[in-house]
Design a protein around this motif. Structure first.
Motif, PDB file in Angstrom:
ATOM      1  N   ARG A 133      45.580 -33.006  51.554  1.00 49.16           N
ATOM      2  CA  ARG A 133      44.866 -31.835  51.826  1.00 49.16           C
ATOM      3  C   ARG A 133      44.022 -32.371  52.431  1.00 49.16           C
ATOM      4  O   ARG A 133      43.556 -33.502  52.540  1.00 49.16           O
ATOM      5  CB  ARG A 133      43.926 -30.992  50.879  1.00 49.16           C
ATOM      6  N   LEU A 189      36.152 -33.284  47.294  1.00 45.89           N
ATOM      7  CA  LEU A 189      35.373 -32.370  46.275  1.00 45.89           C
ATOM      8  C   LEU A 189      33.493 -33.289  46.515  1.00 45.89           C
ATOM      9  O   LEU A 189      32.826 -32.180  46.468  1.00 45.89           O
ATOM     10  CB  LEU A 189      35.561 -31.694  45.057  1.00 45.89           C
ATOM     11  N   SER A 202      26.337 -25.365  49.087  1.00 47.49           N
ATOM     12  CA  SER A 202      26.982 -24.464  49.481  1.00 47.49           C
ATOM     13  C   SER A 202      28.556 -24.337  50.551  1.00 47.49           C
ATOM     14  O   SER A 202      28.631 -23.685  51.039  1.00 47.49           O
ATOM     15  CB  SER A 202      26.164 -23.931  50.811  1.00 47.49           C
ATOM     16  N   GLN A 203      29.303 -25.484  50.113  1.00 52.85           N
ATOM     17  CA  GLN A 203      31.098 -25.360  50.772  1.00 52.85           C
ATOM     18  C   GLN A 203      31.666 -25.165  49.833  1.00 52.85           C
ATOM     19  O   GLN A 203      32.553 -25.093  49.832  1.00 52.85           O
ATOM     20  CB  GLN A 203      31.005 -26.655  51.474  1.00 52.85           C
ATOM     21  N   LEU A 204      31.655 -25.519  48.582  1.00 45.95           N
ATOM     22  CA  LEU A 204      32.477 -24.833  47.420  1.00 45.95           C
ATOM     23  C   LEU A 204      32.562 -23.964  47.126  1.00 45.95           C
ATOM     24  O   LEU A 204      31.985 -22.567  47.589  1.00 45.95           O
ATOM     25  CB  LEU A 204      31.804 -25.612  45.954  1.00 45.95           C
ATOM     26  N   PRO A 205      34.404 -24.002  47.223  1.00 44.82           N
ATOM     27  CA  PRO A 205      34.730 -22.349  46.897  1.00 44.82           C
ATOM     28  C   PRO A 205      34.478 -21.975  45.428  1.00 44.82           C
ATOM     29  O   PRO A 205      34.662 -21.270  45.181  1.00 44.82           O
ATOM     30  CB  PRO A 205      36.249 -23.196  47.349  1.00 44.82           C
ATOM     31  N   GLN A 206      34.723 -22.577  44.603  1.00 44.81           N
ATOM     32  CA  GLN A 206      34.880 -21.960  43.110  1.00 44.81           C
ATOM     33  C   GLN A 206      33.240 -21.497  42.469  1.00 44.81           C
ATOM     34  O   GLN A 206      32.834 -22.285  42.897  1.00 44.81           O
ATOM     35  CB  GLN A 206      35.343 -23.021  42.376  1.00 44.81           C
ATOM     36  N   HIS A 207      33.443 -20.845  42.036  1.00 45.05           N
ATOM     37  CA  HIS A 207      31.881 -20.015  41.577  1.00 45.05           C
ATOM     38  C   HIS A 207      31.350 -20.965  40.644  1.00 45.05           C
ATOM     39  O   HIS A 207      30.113 -21.028  40.111  1.00 45.05           O
ATOM     40  CB  HIS A 207      32.776 -18.545  40.869  1.00 45.05           C
ATOM     41  N   LYS A 229      27.897 -22.221  40.401  1.00 38.34           N
ATOM     42  CA  LYS A 229      27.951 -22.522  41.434  1.00 38.34           C
ATOM     43  C   LYS A 229      26.257 -22.090  42.404  1.00 38.34           C
ATOM     44  O   LYS A 229      25.130 -22.430  42.930  1.00 38.34           O
ATOM     45  CB  LYS A 229      28.229 -22.279  41.980  1.00 38.34           C
ATOM     46  N   TRP A 254      27.315 -31.992  46.057  1.00 42.11           N
ATOM     47  CA  TRP A 254      27.780 -32.056  44.452  1.00 42.11           C
ATOM     48  C   TRP A 254      27.980 -33.067  43.840  1.00 42.11           C
ATOM     49  O   TRP A 254      27.545 -33.081  42.503  1.00 42.11           O
ATOM     50  CB  TRP A 254      29.012 -31.138  44.392  1.00 42.11           C
TER      51      TRP A 254
END
Length: 131
Positions: free
Chosen positions: A56, A61, A67-72, A89, A102
């Motif tokens: 990818r 990560l 604010s850019q992290l996709p997971q909750h 998050k 992060w």
């Protein structure tokens, strides 16, 4: 006990000189790379073909901001003591700010509850692994 075959003996100095003169004669000259030279394309292709290479694109990560992290649910574990810390998050953003990285937040979460203390700065603390 040696691994030499029966009847083996050390070559004489004249024989060693003859063998040494033949070393490298048939080898193709390899260019020596300097610190400012580009690496060959084969090197980069070998890196890309390595199964451990990330497929990818984009930042990793730990480098992302909250604010850019996709997971909750955010999870960080320690490679040293195997402790796992989870935080939502929204809670992490409230405590550390939406623009906090992060990597920094995870390190603080582990350091706040670290149980491996030796007294030496270089050895103290947890080793984060971001999941």
């Amino acid at each position: 006990m040696t691994d030499r075959p029966a009847g083996w003996r050390m070559p004489r100095p004249k024989q060693m000189e003859k063998m040494a003169s033949h070393v490298g004669r048939n080898a193709p000259p390899t260019p020596v790379l300097g610190p400012n030279d580009d690496l060959p394309a084969e090197y980069w292709q070998a890196l890309l073909d390595d199964p451990r290479a990330e497929s990818r694109p984009g930042p990793s990560l730990p480098a992302l901001r909250l604010s850019q992290l996709p997971q909750h649910i955010l999870r960080v574990s320690c490679r040293r003591c195997s402790r796992v810390v989870e935080i939502q998050k929204a809670d992490a953003a409230r405590l550390y700010g939406r623009d906090a990285r992060w990597k920094n937040v995870g390190q603080k979460l582990l350091d706040n509850t670290c149980q491996v203390r030796t007294g030496r700065y270089e050895e103290d603390g947890c080793w984060p692994q971001f999941e």
